[in-house]
Design a protein around this motif. Structure first.
Motif, PDB file in Angstrom:
ATOM      1  N   VAL A  81     -44.317 -19.309 -40.933  1.00  0.00           N
ATOM      2  CA  VAL A  81     -44.005 -20.692 -41.305  1.00  0.00           C
ATOM      3  C   VAL A  81     -42.786 -20.773 -42.224  1.00  0.00           C
ATOM      4  O   VAL A  81     -41.884 -21.593 -42.010  1.00  0.00           O
ATOM      5  N   ILE A  82     -42.734 -19.929 -43.259  1.00  0.00           N
ATOM      6  CA  ILE A  82     -41.625 -20.028 -44.221  1.00  0.00           C
ATOM      7  C   ILE A  82     -40.278 -19.707 -43.561  1.00  0.00           C
ATOM      8  O   ILE A  82     -39.309 -20.468 -43.743  1.00  0.00           O
ATOM      9  N   PRO A  83     -40.155 -18.620 -42.760  1.00  0.00           N
ATOM     10  CA  PRO A  83     -38.879 -18.397 -42.061  1.00  0.00           C
ATOM     11  C   PRO A  83     -38.496 -19.561 -41.148  1.00  0.00           C
ATOM     12  O   PRO A  83     -37.315 -19.915 -41.036  1.00  0.00           O
ATOM     13  N   THR A  84     -39.497 -20.179 -40.515  1.00  0.00           N
ATOM     14  CA  THR A  84     -39.221 -21.320 -39.642  1.00  0.00           C
ATOM     15  C   THR A  84     -38.751 -22.522 -40.454  1.00  0.00           C
ATOM     16  O   THR A  84     -37.885 -23.296 -40.008  1.00  0.00           O
ATOM     17  N   MET A  85     -39.305 -22.681 -41.652  1.00  0.00           N
ATOM     18  CA  MET A  85     -38.867 -23.771 -42.521  1.00  0.00           C
ATOM     19  C   MET A  85     -37.395 -23.603 -42.900  1.00  0.00           C
ATOM     20  O   MET A  85     -36.633 -24.576 -42.955  1.00  0.00           O
ATOM     21  N   GLU A  86     -36.987 -22.377 -43.127  1.00  0.00           N
ATOM     22  CA  GLU A  86     -35.585 -22.111 -43.457  1.00  0.00           C
ATOM     23  C   GLU A  86     -34.676 -22.417 -42.264  1.00  0.00           C
ATOM     24  O   GLU A  86     -33.574 -22.966 -42.424  1.00  0.00           O
ATOM     25  N   GLN A  87     -35.156 -22.098 -41.057  1.00  0.00           N
ATOM     26  CA  GLN A  87     -34.378 -22.449 -39.857  1.00  0.00           C
ATOM     27  C   GLN A  87     -34.308 -23.963 -39.679  1.00  0.00           C
ATOM     28  O   GLN A  87     -33.273 -24.503 -39.266  1.00  0.00           O
ATOM     29  N   ALA A  88     -35.400 -24.642 -39.995  1.00  0.00           N
ATOM     30  CA  ALA A  88     -35.425 -26.103 -39.877  1.00  0.00           C
ATOM     31  C   ALA A  88     -34.360 -26.730 -40.759  1.00  0.00           C
ATOM     32  O   ALA A  88     -33.695 -27.703 -40.373  1.00  0.00           O
TER      33      ALA A  88
END
Length: 705
Positions: A81-88
């Motif tokens: 989730v956290i890596p995806t949040m950074e991509q978002a």
């Protein structure tokens, strides 16, 4: 702040990370709901292993999407989730819904992972709903978004529902579908790592599609902000709010050394928050929907005078009893109304309230009776009861109710009693804006809820009062008293000085640190006087035999001094004796308690019947500080013993205005001094009207913040 919420509730583009073709999966349900729900924006499924999801081109990662993405829905393992949040953030997203579980609700490393997620979201400027939530729905046709994994898609309506529990949401949607109830917004916010109930309420305050707000809450993040926003919704936007709050068991109350702390469990604080916010607290889902049906479809009555029209005497009596129980009044019909009823009803009918149109009543008879009572200026609202009998034309009767109701601004609720026989009529009523209830008591409770809400909004005196006080001196005294201690108990000789800074009525007093100071202290205070032990280890002085009253001369004072010290040593041989506190004897009056404590909701003030039995009778009320003047008045009137203050059996009316002033001063003192953890003024002696009151005993518990 609201711009970020708008990106979640009404996004123009959504990427679903974790969308999949696998039947029965959450990822497939979320993406399918967005498509079948008719989402009006642009959808981007993200799945590194599938070229397409449900026929829509898929992307291996967020970064592969060629366009900007406004909102991201995540249905992926917690660790991703956290890596995806950074991509978002790289894609310019300003909103995110994390449906994924496995964060603070599982404890351990999940707690820290959620903190990290919240930190990243804040740093990247992304508002986040979740994690561990059902999702978000918006039924506005211009959006048509069902970004959730619910099986039910709600119909459009004017009710918004926000909930900490995703599982409860699915049940609520199912019940709503069965009752033909629609929603404007439906938001499950889960662990609220970022977006809280306060953020959502602030958004819904200005949402034109929403006229009623329902809430399921397990806790409130910021009590003061919650009150401020809710007051704006209630008194400015005039939107009714209904709250279902879990966790009402006494096991939730905290242990404390003060009377106030032991009585003011967290539930008392929540009750206070709801009362001060204009929110109607409900006991269960059934009651939540009963009230929601009424508020969403009908205008609240201007008063509490209701008319009841029924075709059976028993249900009419049941409704009457319920009306009295819940604070409604049976309207007294005018002579003109009775005359018209006599013209329209058979001789055997009852022309008084409740109006009994008799069991063989046709829809025409119902139409005349309902119209007649609604035209009466003494009637604020009506409840129509029908019991299905062989000759009853149920559907035709249902059809006349909305036809008559459209000619008035008074609310009309129905109870077509039963389920099967009345189903066609009940369905017609619901579809045409007339709430129907299986039993009359539910209709009465709903009418009472609307009437109480209207009365609360129209109440006068909603003004904060800032009392004159030497706040700086009081705060300095607190800090000097604590010194280097993390916690400190201010006994009466210290606490009285603090109270005097806020203008509370203390009695003449003096501390005798040893026997040599006794005579001088007694002369300064004057006889008769009260003597009390002063020791940090002896909190409840009466229990230790550390209080003597009615001391009339120096000889009695010396004897009392010796006895108090002996009792204290027997009670606790290790107690540090700091002296004996000597105080002017208070005159006779009514004993009440004003207290304060502090929990996650903030500072809370308590008022009730005082004395040593306060924890036995528990006749107390609570409000959060700071408070309106009307809140202080409601606190006083809210206890059962209020009648004692009004004067009973020849006793004079007490100085209630002076009590209100003391409550407001304590409220301000608590609000301005976060170091005050608990306090008791017990008893506060209240004299007859115009004579004021006096602090007979008090103590303050301090704790460094």
């Amino acid at each position: 702040m609201l711009k970020g919420i708008e990106s979640i509730v009404s996004p123009k583009s959504i990427a679903v990370v974790g969308a999949t073709n696998r039947p029965g999966s959450v990822g497939q349900s979320v993406f399918s709901n967005l498509i079948t729900g008719g989402y009006q924006g642009v959808l981007y499924p993200v799945n590194p292993k599938s070229p397409s999801i449900m026929g829509v081109k898929a992307y291996k990662s967020l970064l592969d999407i060629p366009d900007q993405v406004e909102m991201v829905v995540m249905v992926i393992p917690a660790g991703a989730v956290i890596p995806t949040m950074e991509q978002a953030a790289e894609k310019g997203a300003t909103g995110a819904v994390v449906i994924t579980a496995g964060f603070k609700e599982i404890g351990g490393e999940g707690v820290q992972m959620e903190k990290d997620l919240a930190r990243v979201a804040k740093e990247k400027g992304i508002r986040l709903v979740g994690p561990n939530c059902l999702g978000v729905m918006n039924t506005n046709p211009a959006v048509s978004m069902n970004a959730s994994f619910s099986n039910q898609i709600p119909k459009k309506g004017n009710i918004a529902f926000i909930s900490q529990s995703g599982a409860l949401c699915t049940s609520v949607l199912d019940v709503a579908a069965g009752r033909n109830i629609g929603f404007s917004k439906f938001i499950s916010f889960g662990n609220k790592a970022d977006v809280t109930e306060c953020d959502l309420l602030e958004y819904l305050r200005d949402d034109d599609d929403t006229q009623v707000i329902l809430m399921y809450l397990e806790d409130i993040s910021d009590g003061q902000r919650f009150i401020e926003i809710s007051r704006e919704i209630a008194w400015k936007a005039k939107k009714p709010m209904l709250a279902l709050k879990s966790g009402t068991s006494p096991e939730g109350a905290k242990a404390a050394s003060s009377h106030t702390g032991s009585l003011a469990g967290s539930e008392a604080a929540y009750d206070a928050v709801f009362m001060q916010s204009g929110i109607q607290r409900v006991e269960g889902i059934g009651e939540l929907f009963h009230y929601a049906q009424a508020f969403s479809a009908q205008t609240p009555p201007k008063g509490k005078r209701i008319a009841i029209v029924t075709n059976a005497g028993g249900p009419g009596i049941m409704a009457t009893d319920a009306a009295v129980r819940h604070g409604l009044q049976l309207a007294q019909f005018s002579d003109e109304t009775k005359k018209r009823l006599a013209e329209h009803l058979p001789p055997t009918a009852s022309l008084n309230n409740p109006v009994d149109v008799i069991g063989d009543a046709t829809h025409e008879r119902y139409k005349a009776a309902v119209a007649d009572v609604l035209e009466d200026d003494n009637v604020d609202g009506a409840i129509v009861i029908l019991t299905p009998q062989a000759m009853t034309d149920i559907l035709e009767t249902a059809e006349i109710v909305p036809a008559v109701a459209k000619n008035t601004d008074k609310p009309v609720l129905c109870s077509f009693m039963g389920i099967v026989d009345v189903s066609e009529g009940a369905e017609y009523l619901q579809k045409n804006g007339i709430p129907n209830y299986i039993f009359p008591e539910a209709a009465v409770r709903s009418m009472a809820a609307m009437a109480n809400w209207r009365a609360k909004l129209e109440a006068e005196g909603r003004k904060s009062k800032h009392v004159q006080a030497n706040c700086e001196l009081g705060h300095n005294m607190i800090m000097d008293s604590m010194g280097k201690e993390e916690e400190h108990v201010m006994h009466q000789h210290e606490a009285n000085t603090l109270l005097s800074c806020y203008g509370l009525p203390i009695l003449k007093n003096k501390l005798a640190k040893d026997e040599s100071e006794l005579e001088k202290a007694a002369k300064e205070v004057g006889f008769p006087l009260v003597m009390k032990i002063v020791s940090p280890q002896i909190i409840h002085k009466s229990d230790a035999g550390g209080v003597k009253v009615g001391i009339n001369n120096l000889e009695e004072a010396k004897a009392a001094y010796a006895e108090i010290l002996a009792n204290a040593k027997n009670y606790n041989p290790d107690a540090e004796i700091q002296g004996v506190y000597m105080e002017q004897m208070a005159g006779k009056g009514v004993e009440v308690i004003i207290g304060g404590s502090r929990d996650q909701m903030g500072p809370i003030v308590m008022f009730g019947l005082g004395g040593t039995l306060v924890e036995v009778f528990k006749d107390v009320s609570f409000r959060l500080a700071p408070m309106w003047e009307s809140s202080a008045e409601a606190m006083i009137k809210g206890v059962k013993s209020y009648k004692i203050l009004e004067g009973v059996r020849g006793n004079p009316r007490s100085d209630i205005a002076a009590v209100k002033d003391c409550i407001l001063r304590v409220s301000q003192m608590l609000a301005e001094n976060p170091e005050i953890n608990e306090l008791d003024i017990n008893p506060l002696i209240v004299y007859p009207e115009g004579k004021g009151c006096a602090v007979a005993d008090c103590r303050v518990m301090l704790k460094k913040k």
